[in-house]
Write an enzyme that holds these catalytic residues in place. Structure first.
Site, mmCIF file in Angstrom:
data_model
loop_
_atom_site.group_PDB
_atom_site.id
_atom_site.type_symbol
_atom_site.label_atom_id
_atom_site.label_comp_id
_atom_site.label_asym_id
_atom_site.label_seq_id
_atom_site.Cartn_x
_atom_site.Cartn_y
_atom_site.Cartn_z
ATOM 1 N N LYS A 1 39.836 54.200 57.673
ATOM 2 C CA LYS A 1 39.749 55.295 56.708
ATOM 3 C C LYS A 1 38.876 56.430 57.228
ATOM 4 O O LYS A 1 39.137 57.594 56.924
ATOM 5 C CB LYS A 1 39.183 54.790 55.371
ATOM 6 C CG LYS A 1 40.175 53.985 54.556
ATOM 7 C CD LYS A 1 39.660 53.747 53.144
ATOM 8 C CE LYS A 1 40.677 52.986 52.303
ATOM 9 N NZ LYS A 1 40.162 52.669 50.962
ATOM 10 N N LYS B 1 50.296 50.476 57.426
ATOM 11 C CA LYS B 1 50.586 49.904 56.103
ATOM 12 C C LYS B 1 50.997 51.007 55.126
ATOM 13 O O LYS B 1 50.574 52.153 55.252
ATOM 14 C CB LYS B 1 49.398 49.075 55.598
ATOM 15 C CG LYS B 1 48.342 49.834 54.899
ATOM 16 C CD LYS B 1 47.340 48.906 54.191
ATOM 17 C CE LYS B 1 46.313 49.832 53.526
ATOM 18 N NZ LYS B 1 45.275 49.231 52.782
ATOM 19 N N LYS C 1 48.983 54.610 49.232
ATOM 20 C CA LYS C 1 48.990 55.696 48.251
ATOM 21 C C LYS C 1 48.539 56.999 48.877
ATOM 22 O O LYS C 1 48.894 58.063 48.409
ATOM 23 C CB LYS C 1 47.954 55.419 47.146
ATOM 24 C CG LYS C 1 48.160 54.263 46.260
ATOM 25 C CD LYS C 1 47.076 54.318 45.154
ATOM 26 C CE LYS C 1 46.787 52.956 44.576
ATOM 27 N NZ LYS C 1 45.567 52.351 45.154
HETATM 28 P P1 AMP Z 1 44.330 49.603 46.761
HETATM 29 O O1 AMP Z 1 45.511 50.483 46.572
HETATM 30 O O2 AMP Z 1 43.694 49.817 48.092
HETATM 31 O O3 AMP Z 1 43.391 49.646 45.625
HETATM 32 O O4 AMP Z 1 44.889 48.115 46.801
HETATM 33 C C1 AMP Z 1 45.128 47.342 45.640
HETATM 34 C C2 AMP Z 1 45.790 46.041 46.003
HETATM 35 O O5 AMP Z 1 47.064 46.279 46.615
HETATM 36 C C3 AMP Z 1 44.997 45.199 47.009
HETATM 37 O O6 AMP Z 1 45.130 43.835 46.659
HETATM 38 C C4 AMP Z 1 45.687 45.474 48.308
HETATM 39 O O7 AMP Z 1 45.555 44.410 49.230
HETATM 40 C C5 AMP Z 1 47.129 45.622 47.869
HETATM 41 N N1 AMP Z 1 47.875 46.480 48.804
HETATM 42 C C6 AMP Z 1 47.645 47.788 49.057
HETATM 43 N N2 AMP Z 1 48.511 48.257 49.975
HETATM 44 C C7 AMP Z 1 49.325 47.215 50.307
HETATM 45 C C8 AMP Z 1 50.428 47.051 51.207
HETATM 46 N N3 AMP Z 1 50.887 48.069 51.938
HETATM 47 N N4 AMP Z 1 51.010 45.830 51.277
HETATM 48 C C9 AMP Z 1 50.563 44.800 50.526
HETATM 49 N N5 AMP Z 1 49.527 44.879 49.679
HETATM 50 C C10 AMP Z 1 48.909 46.071 49.553
#
Ligand code: AMP
Ligand code: TRP
Length: 332
Positions: free
Chosen positions: A111, A194, A197
């Protein structure tokens, strides 16, 4: 019953990665566990968020979780900033965690990029707050996507060092639940990155509120290779984009990579992609519709969050009070 805790940042519209890696796995756990789910708005501001947009996205994230099937009668759903115990425990943990541990966090490096001098201090200590989120409830199981593995190891290291330093067995060990064939959904434009958002390209991801046309178009344009799909798993080696699309299909169809390949082996992407797009629309459209319906009555969503925060605080406050006592803070 074992206690579950998980969180998601309201830093944008939830993506297919969030859905398959996390949100959808949270739903069945409600049958077997005591579940606490949190919209982690404190984590979101580790990177700049426009205030008005943060507020909107936070409510939308809560609505998406309800729309996916998080049931506020069985689970606690709340906003991290509304329960002060998280930041109290996070400060104690900042004084337990070692700088060397944080220096190893690969998500920070990703990041921050080359900009390490100019990112927020919060981005650096982010995984310490995450440890506090979980341990403020003494949760033992944490369903997350694969990218959070290292953060969970850090949370265990912090819990162990706290227990060791203060001569106690107060904090339990944490186990990650990293589930399903799509625990790591990759970008549609680059099979080595990956899906996120915050990716500048909207074409790289499916958002949970994308229209059927958007979904079909993004899948049609998704990067692939010219070979047909293999019939066996080994045939996906060195083909990250093909593996990603097969994984998404498998997760949505509640099966695994191997059985998708048994069905589709030998066929090209020209046939597979429309089937995948149809499956995505069939699974995601009802969720988007339900989220829109819930947002038409934001008073309901806000009330769920308010009650969730009260129930969360009732669990976390005594645990964090005990941690403070163990540290030696005087209670007058
Ligand atoms: P975040 O958007 O970073 O708050 O992530 C929230 C949840 O979504 C966490 O459990 C992450 O591990 C999961 N997550 C985010 N991006 C991915 C992705 N590309 N593939 C699988 N899980 C994801
Ligand atoms: N760091 C997680 C992510 O970005 C979100 C998160 C914050 C979380 N606190 C948590 C996940 C506690 C599980 C448990 O994906």
């Amino acid at each position: 019953m074992q206690r579950i805790f998980s969180g998601i940042q309201p830093s944008g519209v939830p993506t297919l990665g969030n859905y398959l890696g996390a949100m959808r796995n949270w739903v069945p756990l409600q049958d077997t566990h005591d579940c606490i789910y949190c919209v982690v708005d404190l984590h979101a501001i580790t990177q700049w968020q426009e205030p008005a947009q943060l507020a909107t996205q936070t409510r939308e994230m809560a609505a998406s979780l309800l729309a996916c099937g998080i049931d506020p009668r069985r689970s606690i759903l709340f906003l991290q900033s509304q329960v002060a115990a998280h930041v109290r425990l996070a400060w104690i943990f900042e004084c337990v965690a070692r700088l060397g541990w944080l220096n190893r966090m690969t998500q920070f490096k990703d990041k921050a990029g080359r900009n390490t001098e100019n990112v927020s201090a919060g981005l650096y200590t982010y995984p310490v707050l995450m440890a506090a989120d979980i341990l403020a409830y003494k949760a033992t199981r944490v369903p997350v996507g694969d990218d959070q593995r290292q953060h969970l190891e850090l949370a265990n290291d912090i819990a162990q060092k706290f227990n060791h330093d203060y001569g106690t067995e107060f904090f339990p060990a944490i186990e990650g639940l990293i589930m399903g064939p799509a625990a790591r959904v990759m970008s549609l434009r680059d099979g080595s990155k990956k899906m996120s958002k915050s990716d500048p390209s909207d074409q790289s991801r499916i958002n949970l509120n994308d229209s059927a046309d958007d979904i079909a178009q993004k899948i049609r344009r998704a990067k692939t290779d010219p070979e047909p799909l293999p019939s066996e798993l080994q045939g996906l080696e060195g083909r990250p984009e093909a593996r990603n699309l097969v994984g998404i299909y498998a997760a949505l169809a509640d099966t695994d990579h191997a059985s998708v390949l048994r069905e589709w082996g030998g066929q090209g992407f020209a046939a597979f992609k429309p089937a995948l797009a149809d499956l995505l629309v069939a699974k995601l459209e009802p969720i988007a519709m339900e989220a829109r319906r819930l947002l038409a009555d934001s008073a309901y969503v806000d009330q769920v969050l308010r009650e969730g925060a009260e129930r969360a605080a009732a669990i976390a406050d005594p645990i964090v009070a005990e941690a403070m006592r163990l540290v030696g803070f005087l209670k007058t």
